[in-house]
Write a protein that holds these residues in place. Structure first.
Motif, short mmCIF file in Angstrom:
data_model
loop_
_atom_site.label_atom_id
_atom_site.label_comp_id
_atom_site.label_asym_id
_atom_site.label_seq_id
_atom_site.Cartn_x
_atom_site.Cartn_y
_atom_site.Cartn_z
N HIS A 61 48.28 64.37 28.95
CA HIS A 61 48.92 63.54 30.52
C HIS A 61 48.29 62.66 30.55
CE1 HIS A 61 52.25 66.43 28.70
NE2 HIS A 61 51.36 67.27 28.75
N ILE A 62 49.25 61.20 31.05
CA ILE A 62 48.27 60.16 32.00
C ILE A 62 48.65 60.79 33.87
CG2 ILE A 62 48.25 58.65 30.22
CD1 ILE A 62 50.60 57.74 31.91
N ASP A 63 48.29 60.06 34.79
CA ASP A 63 47.85 60.56 35.27
C ASP A 63 49.06 59.63 36.04
OD1 ASP A 63 45.64 62.60 36.28
OD2 ASP A 63 44.69 61.14 36.65
N TYR A 64 49.87 59.83 37.41
CA TYR A 64 50.70 59.05 37.25
C TYR A 64 51.34 60.11 38.56
CZ TYR A 64 55.93 56.39 37.39
OH TYR A 64 56.29 56.42 37.95
N PRO B 140 54.64 58.11 41.14
CA PRO B 140 56.04 57.55 41.24
C PRO B 140 56.19 56.77 42.00
CG PRO B 140 57.07 60.26 40.56
CD PRO B 140 55.38 59.24 40.84
N TYR C 177 58.01 64.45 30.77
CA TYR C 177 56.94 63.96 30.91
C TYR C 177 57.39 62.97 28.76
CZ TYR C 177 52.50 61.67 29.44
OH TYR C 177 50.79 61.43 29.28
N ALA D 220 54.91 56.72 28.22
CA ALA D 220 53.22 57.04 29.03
C ALA D 220 52.35 56.60 27.86
CB ALA D 220 52.46 58.61 28.47
N LYS E 97 53.14 52.90 30.62
CA LYS E 97 52.88 53.98 31.95
C LYS E 97 53.49 55.22 32.66
CE LYS E 97 49.66 52.22 29.64
NZ LYS E 97 48.31 52.62 28.70
N ILE E 98 53.72 55.64 32.70
CA ILE E 98 54.55 56.80 33.13
C ILE E 98 54.77 57.75 33.29
CG2 ILE E 98 56.93 57.08 33.81
CD1 ILE E 98 57.94 54.04 32.84
N GLY E 99 54.41 58.66 33.80
CA GLY E 99 54.25 60.46 33.19
C GLY E 99 54.59 61.04 33.59
N ASN F 209 55.12 65.26 44.67
CA ASN F 209 54.12 65.26 43.71
C ASN F 209 52.99 65.57 43.56
OD1 ASN F 209 53.02 62.21 44.75
ND2 ASN F 209 55.11 61.79 44.91
#
Length: 527
Positions: A39-42, A44, A181, A186, A190-192, A492
């Motif tokens: 999973h990408i680092d994100y 908000p 997710y 993503a 680029k939203i995790g 988060n």
């Protein structure tokens, strides 16, 4: 030599299969997908508010236990021995294929690292009942969930109801939302991980189960969700996942970094029942004066004794990132202390998606008094390491990182020194200072210091009995804050990581020789 009843050959492995960065080892007959979940680092861009109850939330009763609905995912693993990568045969599995492009059935999956879903039942076209798998070798501990599904359709309200939870209350009744997710979000935006869901309710349902002593009711968590794009693959989780492989990748990055690898030395503390590696990190600055290093005090931090409390790993990551940084305070900390850190105490539980137990079927944080080295290797070796460290130097703080399912904020459980007048109330100084450094996240009012008989097997109390004044369990909510500017908003990953920084900052304040007056002032506040 006393042993648990489970046969040890269940966890047999070859000593030649280990390397410095090994694959996660699973019970050999558990099915594992041949893919790596990343999973990408994100974080908000805006705080995510709590869910506000309308009082009109639906509370659907469970129907699948009466042979209602259609089973679209079912997985019952059988365990014989451990194996790197797990297996793809030997388990009862039900994953019906789609009948065609018009088939709108969601395709569920959880046969990946840290995943937990035992069964999914389609009740109607867009409604599903979900059953979580118990911790292995137990008939309880259903709280952690982490699963995915594909074939989702856009702009449709799906209802999901987990029907076999056992706790009478939950943070989901106090504003917490599940985490979602989207792979398309993503990849394309680029939203995790984000908080998601509406019509959220936690309640007692119509199913009973037997504990061996009495009948108890199951509880349900229900929510609705919709998705913006067709043919998406979507994950839901109880908290931000942090797997054993994530830890391996993080440690590998440190080992390959020419600067951080000199600061942080890694070694294998022991091997788990399944043969997974339990690491211990030593962080301190190099010195040319041996006498100076000899007088440094120590700090011991451990994490993930309860595998489903993944927020503990995010706090530890923040702690490590700060401690290995270039700031003047980080360098001062390394000059002042020797840090001993165990990132994951229960790798087997993390890998298979347990909430609380190891492959022994026991809660490791109730077995710190154990003499069963073979059954609880990480606990036995952690105690041995601490005893040896105490022979060399004083330990200023011991802290075991956890997540909490019923309270907001972050707080500490300590041990009151009631019978020692020279130490009375001193265990409260560090928590008060931490609350001053993190006023929007840390609640001193939620801290407790009683040494309860039922908790005598916990790390906090056993290590305190070694003579360590500041022996703590640090609990971080799965939800969010009721304090200051953060009030009413979810935590988060950045919020969890920041607690690692605040912990380090408080260590400096607590041990500053010029800070005696601050300590006296705080003691006067407590008194």
């Amino acid at each position: 030599v006393p042993k648990l009843r489970e046969p040890r050959q269940l966890y047999g492995f070859s000593a030649t299969e280990f390397g410095p960065q090994q694959l996660a080892r699973w019970p050999a007959e558990i099915q594992v997908l041949n893919e790596s979940i990343r999973h990408i680092d994100y974080v908000p861009p805006h705080p995510e508010p709590f869910y506000k109850s309308t009082g009109q939330e639906r509370m659907p009763m469970a129907r699948s236990h009466e042979n209602g609905g259609r089973v679209v995912f079912e997985y019952e693993p059988v365990f014989l021995r451990s194996r790197a990568g797990g297996s793809c045969t030997g388990c009862k599995t039900c994953v019906p294929p789609l009948t065609g492009p018009d088939d709108k059935t969601l395709l569920f999956e959880s046969r990946f690292e840290s995943g937990n879903l035992a069964k999914a039942v389609q009740i109607s076209e867009f409604e599903y009942e979900l059953w979580l798998r118990n911790d292995l070798y137990t008939n309880k501990h259903t709280q952690w969930f982490y699963f995915r599904f594909s074939n989702a359709r856009a702009n449709v309200n799906y209802r999901f109801t987990i029907v076999n939870l056992t706790k009478p209350d939950s943070l989901y009744n106090h504003g917490m939302k599940p985490l979602m997710y989207s792979e398309r979000a993503a990849n394309e935006k680029k939203i995790g991980w984000v908080r998601s869901g509406s019509d959220i309710k936690y309640y007692r349902n119509n199913i009973k189960y037997n504990t061996g002593k009495t009948d108890c009711w199951f509880y349900s968590l229900t929510w609705t969700a919709s998705f913006k794009q067709d043919q998406d693959t979507v994950y839901f989780a109880h908290c931000y996942p942090y797997s054993y492989t994530d830890m391996q990748d993080y440690l590998n990055d440190i080992a390959n970094d020419p600067v951080r690898s000199k600061i942080c030395k890694q070694r294998v503390l022991c091997r788990s029942l399944a043969g997974n590696l339990v690491y211990v990190l030593t962080i301190t600055s190099a010195t040319k004066v041996p006498e100076e290093a000899k007088h440094r005090k120590a700090v011991v931090v451990t994490s993930r004794v309860h595998p489903g409390e993944s927020n503990a790993s995010w706090m530890l990551k923040g702690f490590l990132d700060y401690l290995m940084g270039n700031s003047a305070d980080a360098k001062l900390l390394r000059d002042t202390f020797v840090f001993k850190i165990i990132p994951i105490l229960n790798p087997d539980g993390v890998i298979v998606g347990n909430y609380r137990c190891s492959l022994s079927g026991r809660d490791l944080n109730r077995n710190y008094k154990t003499v069963l080295k073979e059954s609880f290797p990480s606990i036995w070796h952690t105690k041995s390491m601490i005893k040896k460290l105490l022979e060399e130097r004083e330990i200023t703080v011991y802290c075991d990182l956890h997540g909490h399912s019923r309270k907001q904020n972050v707080f500490l459980y300590g041990c009151e020194n009631r019978n020692n007048p020279n130490r009375r109330l001193r265990e409260r100084v560090f928590p008060v200072m931490l609350s001053r450094n993190a006023p929007d996240k840390f609640s001193f009012e939620s801290c407790k210091f009683k040494v309860q008989k039922g908790k005598e097997g916990t790390g906090r109390i056993v290590i305190w009995n070694y003579g360590i004044l500041n022996s703590f369990t640090m609990e971080a909510t799965f939800c969010g804050s009721s304090l200051g500017k953060k009030r009413g908003y979810h935590f988060n990953t950045a919020d969890f990581e920041s607690m690692g920084y605040h912990f380090c900052d408080t260590l400096l304040d607590y041990c500053d020789p010029d800070n005696t007056k601050v300590g006296q002032f705080l003691m006067s506040l407590i008194l």
